[in-house]
Design a protein around this motif. Structure first.
Motif, PDB file in Angstrom:
ATOM      1  N   THR A  11       0.835  -1.213   0.000  1.00  0.00           N
ATOM      2  CA  THR A  11       0.000   0.000   0.000  1.00  0.00           C
ATOM      3  C   THR A  11       0.865   1.256   0.000  1.00  0.00           C
ATOM      4  O   THR A  11       0.635   2.192  -0.771  1.00  0.00           O
ATOM      5  N   LEU A  14       2.609   1.674  -3.389  1.00  0.00           N
ATOM      6  CA  LEU A  14       1.690   2.117  -4.438  1.00  0.00           C
ATOM      7  C   LEU A  14       1.346   3.596  -4.280  1.00  0.00           C
ATOM      8  O   LEU A  14       1.310   4.346  -5.263  1.00  0.00           O
ATOM      9  N   LEU A  15       1.101   4.012  -3.054  1.00  0.00           N
ATOM     10  CA  LEU A  15       0.735   5.409  -2.822  1.00  0.00           C
ATOM     11  C   LEU A  15       1.901   6.345  -3.104  1.00  0.00           C
ATOM     12  O   LEU A  15       1.742   7.382  -3.754  1.00  0.00           O
ATOM     13  N   GLY A  17       4.456   5.653  -5.048  1.00  0.00           N
ATOM     14  CA  GLY A  17       4.735   5.576  -6.474  1.00  0.00           C
ATOM     15  C   GLY A  17       3.749   6.345  -7.331  1.00  0.00           C
ATOM     16  O   GLY A  17       4.084   6.787  -8.440  1.00  0.00           O
ATOM     17  N   SER A  18       2.528   6.524  -6.824  1.00  0.00           N
ATOM     18  CA  SER A  18       1.507   7.251  -7.592  1.00  0.00           C
ATOM     19  C   SER A  18       1.690   8.760  -7.508  1.00  0.00           C
ATOM     20  O   SER A  18       1.006   9.507  -8.207  1.00  0.00           O
ATOM     21  N   GLY A  19       2.598   9.199  -6.637  1.00  0.00           N
ATOM     22  CA  GLY A  19       2.905  10.622  -6.563  1.00  0.00           C
ATOM     23  C   GLY A  19       2.075  11.406  -5.576  1.00  0.00           C
ATOM     24  O   GLY A  19       2.152  12.639  -5.567  1.00  0.00           O
ATOM     25  N   VAL A  20       1.287  10.734  -4.720  1.00  0.00           N
ATOM     26  CA  VAL A  20       0.496  11.475  -3.735  1.00  0.00           C
ATOM     27  C   VAL A  20       1.430  12.027  -2.667  1.00  0.00           C
ATOM     28  O   VAL A  20       2.573  11.569  -2.504  1.00  0.00           O
ATOM     29  N   ALA A  25       0.119   9.261   1.871  1.00  0.00           N
ATOM     30  CA  ALA A  25       0.562   7.875   1.747  1.00  0.00           C
ATOM     31  C   ALA A  25       0.615   7.201   3.115  1.00  0.00           C
ATOM     32  O   ALA A  25       0.198   6.043   3.273  1.00  0.00           O
TER      33      ALA A  25
END
Length: 434
Positions: A11, A14-15, A17-20, A25
């Protein structure tokens, strides 16, 4: 525990890596852990942790020290440092390359930010060193590495964050950072002297020997350093002497930094507004990350993962030295992808039970953790100082990374020396309690 650990790591990855935002995150990871692996509702815990992390007297020092650093960043301090230090360093092997190391150490003592130290000192020293014929690789390496001391030499923003989240005395942390900070400065300068004697002077990489300056002129140029030395001394001795708390010293430091900037002719309403808004943005970002990390810490506590991890590591029978080696490798890998404050908050949320069970002093561990974070500032792909140097010089990241490699290894040596001789970090805090 294995399923939960894998789910949390996935988790978070992914967070991120998604740029949030990093705070989101951390919050998302904690929410997933509570929602799917515990019977507790995440909402009330999130609200309670955000409220608990949003106030506290110790946390008040954070925006004040950031503001002080922002004011000095715009005050022309680097120019004063170069002019004041250069007359005294010309006869030392390595000559004016030492201005990067000493100047960064001085600015770190009043700034607390690695990137700001690197940018401020580099804007002044790099063009001058290039013009005078110094080796560009060594100029880059000394600047990028020594400026990381903004995280360690007090007042340090990162040490304040660590002290808040681990409930350790910020004053004792500041005192513990002095010895290791001076040790690392000494290691850097010693390496530079040896390099100059063996290679630099012979190959003409340390500039030209400049004409000596009369003592009176040296003293006149050094006079520009007096205000900043007074500021450093005032902050340090007011805290260590028990005259002021870190927060009170930070407030006084803001006022004195305004006076210094005014004396240099670089302070007006525009600088006041720019520095204030920059400090607010940085402080809010850090506070948001602290709140997210607090939520993740609570979530990990409810899931029992840290306790089980501590028990599992304890059953492995690792010696403190081997545990430290493994932890250093883990932190260096994580430091390639996270900034320093996020790394400290994430690590403290997960492994503090392990550290306590292994018998490490939490003040000592805080200094160790900050040194590893310093190392991550000069490791790609997310080494902030590398990007600052790239912006100043236009050189590629690999070239800059190669220039910092010897100093990276010296920081590893500093960690080993601290482990062998804990008094390097703990002497001053323990002396305070006598």
């Amino acid at each position: 525990m294995l399923i939960l650990s894998l789910a949390s790591i996935l988790t978070l990855a992914l967070l991120l890596g998604s740029g949030v935002w990093i705070a989101f995150a951390l919050i998302g990871t904690a929410w997933v852990a509570l929602e799917f692996f515990t019977p507790f509702a995440p909402g009330p815990i999130l609200a309670s942790d955000f409220w608990g992390a949003s106030y506290g007297w110790d946390l008040t020092a954070l925006p004040m020290f950031i503001w002080m650093g922002e004011i000095l960043f715009r005050s022309g301090l680097a120019d004063n440092m170069f002019r004041g230090l250069s007359p005294w360093l010309n006869r030392l092997p390595g000559r004016l390359l030492h201005t990067n190391i000493i100047g960064s150490g001085m600015f770190a003592a009043v700034c607390g930010s690695s990137a700001a130290t690197c940018a401020t000192v580099g804007k002044m020293t790099l063009p001058e060193l290039e013009r005078r014929g110094y080796d560009p690789q060594m100029a880059i390496g000394t600047l990028a590495s020594a400026s990381t001391l903004g995280l360690l030499i007090p007042p340090s923003i990162v040490l304040i964050v660590y002290g808040v989240v681990t409930e350790q005395s910020i004053t004792r942390l500041f005192m513990a950072g002095v010895g290791p900070g001076l040790m690392i400065l000494g290691l850097f300068m010693t390496y530079l002297i040896v390099w100059a004697l063996l290679k630099g002077n012979r190959q003409g990489l340390t500039g030209q020997d400049e004409s000596s300056m009369p003592l009176a002129q040296k003293l006149r140029q050094t006079w520009a350093l007096i205000p900043i030395l007074a500021l450093i001394g005032g902050i340090i001795f007011s805290i260590y002497g028990g005259l002021a708390s870190p927060t009170e010293a930070a407030a006084v430091g803001v006022v004195l930094s305004m006076l210094i900037a005014r004396m240099n002719g670089h302070f007006g309403m525009a600088v006041f507004q720019e520095s204030l808004f920059a400090a607010i943005r940085t402080a809010c970002m850090i506070a948001f990350i602290i709140a997210g990390a607090s939520f993740l810490t609570s979530a990990m506590g409810f899931t029992q993962v840290p306790m089980q991890l501590a028990r599992a590591i304890g059953e492995m029978g690792l010696s403190p030295t081997l545990l430290l080696v493994m932890l250093t490798l883990l932190l260096l890998v994580m430091g390639c992808f996270l900034d320093g404050i996020s790394l400290i908050l994430l690590i403290t949320a997960i492994i503090m039970p392990v550290i306590s069970a292994a018998g490490f002093d939490l003040i000592w561990f805080g200094i160790y953790l900050v040194i590893v974070v310093e190392m991550s500032q000069i490791t790609p792909p997310v080494g902030f100082n590398l990007f600052v140097i790239q912006g100043l010089t236009g050189k590629d990241i690999l070239t800059i990374t190669r220039a910092t490699l010897p100093f990276f290894l010296l920081m590893l040596l500093a960690i080993a020396l601290m482990h062998l001789f804990p008094g390097i970090a703990l002497y001053l805090p323990e002396a305070m309690n006598r």
